[in-house]
Design an enzyme around this catalytic site. Structure first.
Site, PDB file in Angstrom:
ATOM      1  N   GLU A  48       0.827  -1.193   0.000  1.00 25.36           N
ATOM      2  CA  GLU A  48       0.000   0.000   0.000  1.00 25.36           C
ATOM      3  C   GLU A  48       0.868   1.253   0.000  1.00 25.36           C
ATOM      4  O   GLU A  48       1.916   1.293   0.622  1.00 25.36           O
ATOM      5  CB  GLU A  48      -0.902   0.005   1.233  1.00 25.36           C
ATOM      6  CG  GLU A  48      -1.940  -1.105   1.148  1.00 25.36           C
ATOM      7  CD  GLU A  48      -2.901  -1.113   2.321  1.00 25.36           C
ATOM      8  OE1 GLU A  48      -4.095  -1.298   2.081  1.00 25.36           O
ATOM      9  OE2 GLU A  48      -2.458  -0.934   3.463  1.00 25.36           O
ATOM     10  N   CYS A 104       3.498   8.518   1.158  1.00 25.54           N
ATOM     11  CA  CYS A 104       3.992   7.598   2.184  1.00 25.54           C
ATOM     12  C   CYS A 104       4.245   6.246   1.517  1.00 25.54           C
ATOM     13  O   CYS A 104       3.325   5.586   1.052  1.00 25.54           O
ATOM     14  CB  CYS A 104       2.945   7.514   3.285  1.00 25.54           C
ATOM     15  SG  CYS A 104       3.440   6.428   4.601  1.00 25.54           S
ATOM     16  N   CYS A 140       6.340  -6.908   8.077  1.00 26.62           N
ATOM     17  CA  CYS A 140       7.455  -6.370   8.858  1.00 26.62           C
ATOM     18  C   CYS A 140       7.928  -7.461   9.808  1.00 26.62           C
ATOM     19  O   CYS A 140       7.105  -8.213  10.342  1.00 26.62           O
ATOM     20  CB  CYS A 140       6.980  -5.142   9.649  1.00 26.62           C
ATOM     21  SG  CYS A 140       8.295  -4.255  10.495  1.00 26.62           S
ATOM     22  N   CYS A 149       5.787  -4.540  16.716  1.00 25.89           N
ATOM     23  CA  CYS A 149       5.326  -3.481  17.610  1.00 25.89           C
ATOM     24  C   CYS A 149       3.842  -3.736  17.885  1.00 25.89           C
ATOM     25  O   CYS A 149       3.070  -3.988  16.940  1.00 25.89           O
ATOM     26  CB  CYS A 149       5.533  -2.112  16.974  1.00 25.89           C
ATOM     27  SG  CYS A 149       7.245  -1.847  16.477  1.00 25.89           S
ATOM     28  N   CYS A 158       0.851  -1.732  16.091  1.00 26.04           N
ATOM     29  CA  CYS A 158       0.915  -1.518  14.634  1.00 26.04           C
ATOM     30  C   CYS A 158       0.266  -2.672  13.868  1.00 26.04           C
ATOM     31  O   CYS A 158       0.578  -3.838  14.099  1.00 26.04           O
ATOM     32  CB  CYS A 158       2.379  -1.367  14.221  1.00 26.04           C
ATOM     33  SG  CYS A 158       2.619  -1.240  12.435  1.00 26.04           S
ATOM     34  N   CYS A 205      -1.438   6.250   9.791  1.00 21.51           N
ATOM     35  CA  CYS A 205      -0.224   5.610  10.323  1.00 21.51           C
ATOM     36  C   CYS A 205      -0.573   4.326  11.047  1.00 21.51           C
ATOM     37  O   CYS A 205      -1.423   4.317  11.926  1.00 21.51           O
ATOM     38  CB  CYS A 205       0.412   6.474  11.382  1.00 21.51           C
ATOM     39  SG  CYS A 205       1.305   7.831  10.793  1.00 21.51           S
TER      40      CYS A 205
HETATM   41  N1  SAH Z   1       8.840   0.802  10.529  1.00 22.58           N
HETATM   42  C1  SAH Z   1       9.031   2.194  10.560  1.00 22.58           C
HETATM   43  C2  SAH Z   1       8.192   2.964   9.585  1.00 22.58           C
HETATM   44  C3  SAH Z   1       6.760   2.552   9.408  1.00 22.58           C
HETATM   45  S1  SAH Z   1       5.622   2.938  10.659  1.00 22.58           S
HETATM   46  C4  SAH Z   1       8.811   2.708  11.973  1.00 22.58           C
HETATM   47  O1  SAH Z   1       8.340   1.951  12.801  1.00 22.58           O
HETATM   48  O2  SAH Z   1       9.170   3.852  12.230  1.00 22.58           O
HETATM   49  C5  SAH Z   1       5.321   4.685  10.557  1.00 22.58           C
HETATM   50  C6  SAH Z   1       4.900   5.299  11.887  1.00 22.58           C
HETATM   51  O3  SAH Z   1       3.563   4.920  12.262  1.00 22.58           O
HETATM   52  C7  SAH Z   1       5.789   4.861  13.049  1.00 22.58           C
HETATM   53  O4  SAH Z   1       6.106   5.945  13.865  1.00 22.58           O
HETATM   54  C8  SAH Z   1       4.878   3.895  13.770  1.00 22.58           C
HETATM   55  O5  SAH Z   1       5.264   3.700  15.081  1.00 22.58           O
HETATM   56  C9  SAH Z   1       3.543   4.577  13.641  1.00 22.58           C
HETATM   57  N2  SAH Z   1       2.421   3.707  13.963  1.00 22.58           N
HETATM   58  C10 SAH Z   1       2.355   2.364  13.858  1.00 22.58           C
HETATM   59  N3  SAH Z   1       1.131   1.927  14.235  1.00 22.58           N
HETATM   60  C11 SAH Z   1       0.415   3.008  14.589  1.00 22.58           C
HETATM   61  C12 SAH Z   1      -0.938   3.203  15.034  1.00 22.58           C
HETATM   62  N4  SAH Z   1      -1.768   2.191  15.179  1.00 22.58           N
HETATM   63  N5  SAH Z   1      -1.343   4.461  15.301  1.00 22.58           N
HETATM   64  C13 SAH Z   1      -0.505   5.516  15.104  1.00 22.58           C
HETATM   65  N6  SAH Z   1       0.767   5.395  14.663  1.00 22.58           N
HETATM   66  C14 SAH Z   1       1.230   4.155  14.405  1.00 22.58           C
HETATM   67 FE1  SF4 Z   2       7.235  -2.600  11.731  1.00 25.55          FE
HETATM   68 FE2  SF4 Z   2       4.988  -1.349  12.411  1.00 25.55          FE
HETATM   69 FE3  SF4 Z   2       6.950  -1.576  14.191  1.00 25.55          FE
HETATM   70 FE4  SF4 Z   2       7.264   0.075  12.086  1.00 25.55          FE
HETATM   71  S1  SF4 Z   2       5.768   0.291  13.742  1.00 25.55           S
HETATM   72  S2  SF4 Z   2       8.744  -1.410  12.879  1.00 25.55           S
HETATM   73  S3  SF4 Z   2       6.133  -1.102  10.518  1.00 25.55           S
HETATM   74  S4  SF4 Z   2       5.774  -3.274  13.305  1.00 25.55           S
END
Ligand code: SAH
Ligand code: SF4
Length: 384
Positions: free
Chosen positions: A114, A127, A134, A138, A141, A365
């Site tokens: 996406e 973006c 991944c 986290c 996410c 995000c």
């Molecule tokens: N893997 C990288 C980039 C992708 S995520 C990273 O983790 O930085 C892009 C951003 O979205 C990151 O700051 C991530 O922590 C945030 N993010 C992930 N899940 C989210 C959610 N459910 N609500 C808001 N931000 C989120």
């Molecule tokens: Fe991977 Fe989501 Fe964590 Fe970014 S925030 S490192 S995309 S699991």
């Protein structure tokens, strides 16, 4: 005729038999030149032809060799027999009520990614995803619930920008007033775990013969892969955003398992030394706000102290949690978020609250995830 659900853009890109193994997209000048030599183009012409083709792909947005009018018909025929400059299949193109757009593209091996475009009044941010899924998990996410399927190739990373500009009608590359004026590597995946491909793709995007996007307009977001942070500064020189999200190791490890490998001290030391700082650029700390987990006044003050203790020129981006189907967290109240932001602002550090865009199309995000076939079929937005 079936009525289209609100927010669905009719697919403008036809299904193209895209052969990635033959694609010239994602290759450096020298690699394109070498490919031309392989099909028998005289060596002394290869560089010039590679330049021409490069210009057609990245400046004019050509999707076929037929468009390349300054190349002879015979040569165009030969090129199209051997190579491809087309696009992958676009299986979904959504437009949010707020104008945010999302494209789901499918590569020949069936994997999907996406890409999200967020228009603003005087510019727009694209973006881009760097991986399918991944490896990190986290807990907040959506992408993190999908195991890593694979890294994206340089072609697939660059392709996301080409597809967005096809749909936004932004060819040839305007020198100013661009719709896609900024790129953020904040889509699916951890870009620093796909370092070589991301680097190659970014060098193509920055090349002044084509898209010519300045490194200052590109930001890479990482969860904190410390060794590659150093390399990112030295080898790409683009802006760095770090997903900090917590101010003590216990909390951070709970929500971001990578913290067990690279704890906060190592991460902030890498940020302090980030090569880009030489140009007085700021690091962006992204901070997700999860109700009752990391959103107290103490957390805000500790965040300020950490930034000051490590003397990092920084700004903070506050992201109230975006829910997704099955997620276990809540977004804090508006008052809580505003107070958190104010405490940081009061210390002299900028901490805007990032407004959520494209939530209705799951484009915000952390909401991206490619295993959406079932959902698409059941909600009727599947187009073919
Ligand atoms: N893997 C990288 C980039 C992708 S995520 C990273 O983790 O930085 C892009 C951003 O979205 C990151 O700051 C991530 O922590 C945030 N993010 C992930 N899940 C989210 C959610 N459910 N609500 C808001 N931000 C989120
Ligand atoms: Fe991977 Fe989501 Fe964590 Fe970014 S925030 S490192 S995309 S699991």
């Amino acid at each position: 005729m079936k009525t289209l659900p609100l927010g669905v853009e009719p697919i403008v890109a036809p299904r193209i038999d895209f052969d990635e193994s033959k694609s010239l997209i994602g290759l450096s000048h020298d690699e394109v030149s070498a490919k031309l030599k392989e099909i028998g183009i005289p060596e002394k012409q290869c560089r010039m032809r590679a330049q021409q083709i490069w210009h057609w792909i990245y400046f004019r947005g050509a999707k076929s060799f037929d468009e390349m009018s300054n190349i002879s018909k015979d040569l165009r025929k030969k090129l199209s027999e051997n190579f491809d400059v087309g696009r992958p299949e676009i299986i979904e193109a959504l437009i949010s009520n707020d104008g945010t757009r999302k494209w789901l593209m499918k590569f020949p091996d069936g994997q999907e990614v996406e890409t999200v475009f967020i228009p603003e009044s005087d510019r727009g941010t694209l973006c881009i995803s760097s991986q399918v899924g991944c490896t990190l998990t986290c807990t907040f996410c959506h992408t993190g619930t999908q195991r890593l399927v694979r890294n994206l190739t340089p072609a697939e990373i660059v392709m996301q920008l080409l597809v967005a500009r096809d749909h936004l009608n932004e060819w040839p590359s305007p020198s100013e007033g661009r719709l896609v004026s900024t790129i953020v590597l904040m889509g699916m995946g951890e870009p620093l775990y796909n370092f070589e491909n991301v680097k190659k793709a970014m060098h193509i995007v920055m090349d002044d013969n084509g898209i010519n996007l300045s490194r200052r307009r590109i930001t890479l977001s990482t969860s904190g892969v410390v060794p590659e942070i150093y390399r990112c500064g030295e080898e790409m020189g683009i802006n760095l955003a770090v997903s900090l999200h917590a101010v003590d190791d216990v909390t951070r490890s709970q929500i971001m398992p990578i913290n067990n490998k690279y704890p906060i001290d190592e991460l902030l030391t890498a940020c302090k030394n980030y090569a880009g700082l030489k140009n007085s650029r700021k690091i962006t700390f992204e901070y997700i706000l999860l109700k009752d987990i990391n959103d107290s006044d103490e957390d805000a003050l500790k965040l300020v102290n950490l930034i000051k203790e490590y003397k990092i020129p920084a700004k903070v981006n506050l992201i109230p949690f975006n829910p997704w189907p099955g997620s276990n967290y809540e977004r804090p109240s508006k008052t809580r978020v505003v107070k958190f932001s104010k405490l940081i602002f009061d210390s002299g550090i900028s901490a805007p609250i990032r407004t959520t865009r494209g939530e209705d199309i799951l484009a915000a995000c952390g909401q991206l995830k490619s295993e959406s076939l079932k959902a698409r079929k059941s909600d009727g937005t599947f187009l073919s």
